[in-house]
Enzyme design. Structure first.
Site, PDB file in Angstrom:
ATOM      1  N   HIS A 131      -6.652  -0.768   1.193  1.00 19.66           N
ATOM      2  CA  HIS A 131      -6.253   0.620   0.921  1.00 19.66           C
ATOM      3  C   HIS A 131      -5.313   0.764  -0.275  1.00 19.66           C
ATOM      4  O   HIS A 131      -4.545   1.719  -0.343  1.00 19.66           O
ATOM      5  CB  HIS A 131      -5.599   1.205   2.166  1.00 19.66           C
ATOM      6  CG  HIS A 131      -6.482   1.169   3.369  1.00 19.66           C
ATOM      7  ND1 HIS A 131      -7.653   1.880   3.446  1.00 19.66           N
ATOM      8  CD2 HIS A 131      -6.371   0.482   4.532  1.00 19.66           C
ATOM      9  CE1 HIS A 131      -8.233   1.647   4.616  1.00 19.66           C
ATOM     10  NE2 HIS A 131      -7.478   0.812   5.294  1.00 19.66           N
ATOM     11  N   ASP A 154      -0.610  -6.701   3.583  1.00 18.32           N
ATOM     12  CA  ASP A 154      -0.938  -5.663   4.553  1.00 18.32           C
ATOM     13  C   ASP A 154      -1.852  -4.604   3.930  1.00 18.32           C
ATOM     14  O   ASP A 154      -1.687  -4.245   2.768  1.00 18.32           O
ATOM     15  CB  ASP A 154       0.362  -5.011   5.035  1.00 18.32           C
ATOM     16  CG  ASP A 154       0.146  -3.948   6.082  1.00 18.32           C
ATOM     17  OD1 ASP A 154      -0.296  -4.292   7.188  1.00 18.32           O
ATOM     18  OD2 ASP A 154       0.421  -2.770   5.797  1.00 18.32           O
ATOM     19  N   ASP A 180       1.661   6.630   0.219  1.00 21.99           N
ATOM     20  CA  ASP A 180       0.942   5.621  -0.563  1.00 21.99           C
ATOM     21  C   ASP A 180       1.444   5.580  -1.999  1.00 21.99           C
ATOM     22  O   ASP A 180       1.679   6.623  -2.628  1.00 21.99           O
ATOM     23  CB  ASP A 180      -0.552   5.939  -0.577  1.00 21.99           C
ATOM     24  CG  ASP A 180      -1.245   5.523   0.705  1.00 21.99           C
ATOM     25  OD1 ASP A 180      -0.618   5.608   1.778  1.00 21.99           O
ATOM     26  OD2 ASP A 180      -2.415   5.113   0.633  1.00 21.99           O
ATOM     27  N   ASN A 239       0.838  -1.200   0.000  1.00 26.01           N
ATOM     28  CA  ASN A 239       0.000   0.000   0.000  1.00 26.01           C
ATOM     29  C   ASN A 239       0.874   1.252   0.000  1.00 26.01           C
ATOM     30  O   ASN A 239       0.536   2.260  -0.619  1.00 26.01           O
ATOM     31  CB  ASN A 239      -0.922  -0.014   1.228  1.00 26.01           C
ATOM     32  CG  ASN A 239      -1.382   1.367   1.644  1.00 26.01           C
ATOM     33  OD1 ASN A 239      -0.828   1.951   2.580  1.00 26.01           O
ATOM     34  ND2 ASN A 239      -2.367   1.902   0.950  1.00 26.01           N
ATOM     35  N   GLU A 299      -5.326  -8.577   4.685  1.00 26.00           N
ATOM     36  CA  GLU A 299      -5.808  -7.841   5.844  1.00 26.00           C
ATOM     37  C   GLU A 299      -6.820  -6.803   5.350  1.00 26.00           C
ATOM     38  O   GLU A 299      -6.459  -5.760   4.824  1.00 26.00           O
ATOM     39  CB  GLU A 299      -4.646  -7.144   6.561  1.00 26.00           C
ATOM     40  CG  GLU A 299      -5.104  -6.357   7.785  1.00 26.00           C
ATOM     41  CD  GLU A 299      -4.095  -5.318   8.242  1.00 26.00           C
ATOM     42  OE1 GLU A 299      -4.047  -5.041   9.451  1.00 26.00           O
ATOM     43  OE2 GLU A 299      -3.371  -4.774   7.380  1.00 26.00           O
TER      44      GLU A 299
END
Length: 519
Positions: free
Chosen positions: A236, A232, A201, A130, A269
């Site tokens: 996002h 992870d 990001d 991410n 996740e």
């Protein structure tokens, strides 16, 4: 799910019935059922075992302790981040194709991997895509100016286009960061960092970024030989209002990884409710079930036994409505939550029962290192990740010292070496209940069925079925003894925790006791 169907039936097949002839333990060894139903052990290398005396756990230490992982009964290891990073937790990567020097070298990792595979232990590594570290070479280049070729590797906006977002005050489930756009101090652009300004990001609208990530995955699968990735912050990759793009990305990622390793294990996740989590299953075959953890704690607080059983049944039914090719990665704790024993009020009875619940419910369970010896820990995060206690401090040469433990000390936690000699210890209980799961297909890969009968509020009851075996499970989550009728046809005591008695046609369940019955 084709491979699993060859074995029996997974928990997604809710309500399906099978023949119920009893099967011997020798015929029911399920160690090869990973990842669909195997037990995975989560390790924070920094706190595990130190072999070079620098106070930090290392890969050679993991290699030395692989026999322990095997003894516990785990089928796989998930390593928290191990790539170079400026932080202790290493969730901000500076080099995706290397090992943090504190942990060792790629050579050390490959030796550990070979030794793990010799023991039939699979290896999954944390992949953090991410964001990168703000010290990653890509970001160092991107900061140089708008014309730099790496500028578009990250997400940028001019000041006047994001004014409304600069003072964001919404705290999300998985981040307490209240300011997600960050100023370079150059008087022009802001960059986006969902978690912190130290973790900018990546811009996945840029095809070059996507290809960089796929190449990193290929490296670890093909050149190094890992068995899969824990992804992870999978929710996002794109902003929350672009959920469909997130789903599509993970489908593309999975397709690229399966070109290299058709049976690659990808566990994501996605920290949210089942309706948000479920659509990710088309790309990430396995997803962590955070609801399991929180509902288990709620069930103890309310002394409501069926709360978790009904929640799990509904989640599996919901997932099965999307795809039958999924893995429910159940957890009772991990590196982001306070230690389970703390959450349960330091109750030895509850901790022992909690793992019995985890190991008799459907899913592919994860165990966070140290839970099996009753380690303690509360926020902030470093104190949830304190060093493992292998032996008493005076002789524990491999115990890491990078942090002075606040919760898990020799005064509060009995070291493993001492627990091994105690039949009533946490360790021997964990070992035994994992063995129970690993020797009964109904517990490992069976369907979940809820009984029609009504029981006292504190009682959790469910049936687990797999081809050739049917088991009935009771847990009393209350602080008082209760009685339940013996289910018809279930006369064999397969497992009992804490003095459960079967008297004629009734079962006497003391507080925080459990029983597994077979036909």
């Amino acid at each position: 799910m084709q491979n699993l169907l060859k074995l029996f039936a997974y928990c997604g097949l809710i309500g399906m019935t099978f023949g119920c002839n009893q099967v011997t333990d020798e015929q029911m060894e399920i160690k090869n059922y990973w990842p669909e139903a195997g037990v995975t052990y989560e390790i924070f290398i920094q706190s595990f075992y130190d072999t070079d005396g620098d106070g930090i756990g290392d890969l050679n230490g993991v290699t030395q302790k692989l026999d322990y992982v095997q003894e516990l009964g785990a089928n796989a290891i998930w390593f928290m981040p191990l790539m170079p990073s400026p932080s202790y937790h290493k969730y901000d990567v500076t080099d995706y194709k290397a090992i943090h020097p504190d942990y060792g070298t790629i050579g050390d990792f490959k030796r550990m991997l070979d030794e793990a595979h010799k023991r039939d232990i699979k290896v999954v590594i944390d992949m953090i895509i991410n964001h990168t570290s703000d010290e990653h070479p890509w970001f160092l280049e991107a900061k140089k100016g708008r014309d730099n070729p790496y500028r578009d590797y990250y997400v940028w906006a001019k000041y006047d286009t994001i004014q409304d977002y600069l003072d964001k005050k919404v705290v999300t489930l998985d981040s307490d960061n209240i300011r997600q756009w960050h100023d370079l101090g150059q008087g022009e652009d802001y960059y986006y960092g969902f978690f912190t300004g130290d973790m900018p990001d990546l811009n996945f609208d840029n095809p070059k970024v996507r290809e960089e990530i796929y190449e990193i995955g290929r490296y670890w699968l093909e050149e190094v030989g890992v068995d899969g990735f824990r992804l992870d912050a999978a929710k996002h990759i794109y902003p929350d209002d672009r959920a469909a793009d997130n789903h599509a990305f993970w489908e593309e990622f999975r397709a690229e990884m399966e070109k290299i390793k058709p049976d690659v294990y990808l566990v994501g996740e996605v920290y949210d409710m089942k309706e948000v989590v479920a659509p990710y299953l088309t790309g990430l075959r396995a997803l962590f079930n955070f609801d399991f953890h929180y509902t288990l704690l709620e069930a103890y607080k309310k002394q409501d036994g069926m709360l978790l059983a009904k929640k799990q049944y509904n989640i599996l039914a919901f997932y099965n409505g999307i795809t039958d090719d999924f893995i429910d990665a159940t957890i009772s704790s991990n590196h982001d939550q306070p230690r389970l024993l703390n959450e349960l009020g330091k109750s030895k009875e509850k901790l022992k029962q909690a793992i019995a619940i985890l190991m008799t419910m459907p899913g592919a369970p994860y165990i966070y290192y140290g839970e099996e010896i009753g380690m303690l820990g509360k926020k902030p995060d470093p104190n949830i990740r304190e060093p493992f206690l292998w032996d008493v401090a005076s002789v524990d040469e491999g115990r890491p010292t990078w942090i002075t433990p606040k919760f898990s000390t020799d005064r509060t936690v009995t070291p493993l070496a001492v627990q091994r000699k105690d039949a009533d210890s946490y360790f021997n209980h964990y070992k035994g209940v994992i063995k129970l799961r690993n020797s009964h297909p109904a517990l490992a890969i069976g369907s979940l069925e809820l009984p029609k009968s009504t029981y006292p509020k504190a009682v959790m009851a469910y049936c687990r079925k797999a081809e050739g075996q049917e088991l009935f499970v009771f847990h009393n989550l209350g602080n008082k003894q209760v009685e339940v009728p013996l289910p018809e046809g279930f006369g064999q005591k397969v497992y009992a925790l804490k003095g459960v008695k079967v008297q004629g046609t009734k079962i006497i369940l003391p507080a925080y006791s459990s029983i597994v019955l077979g036909k």
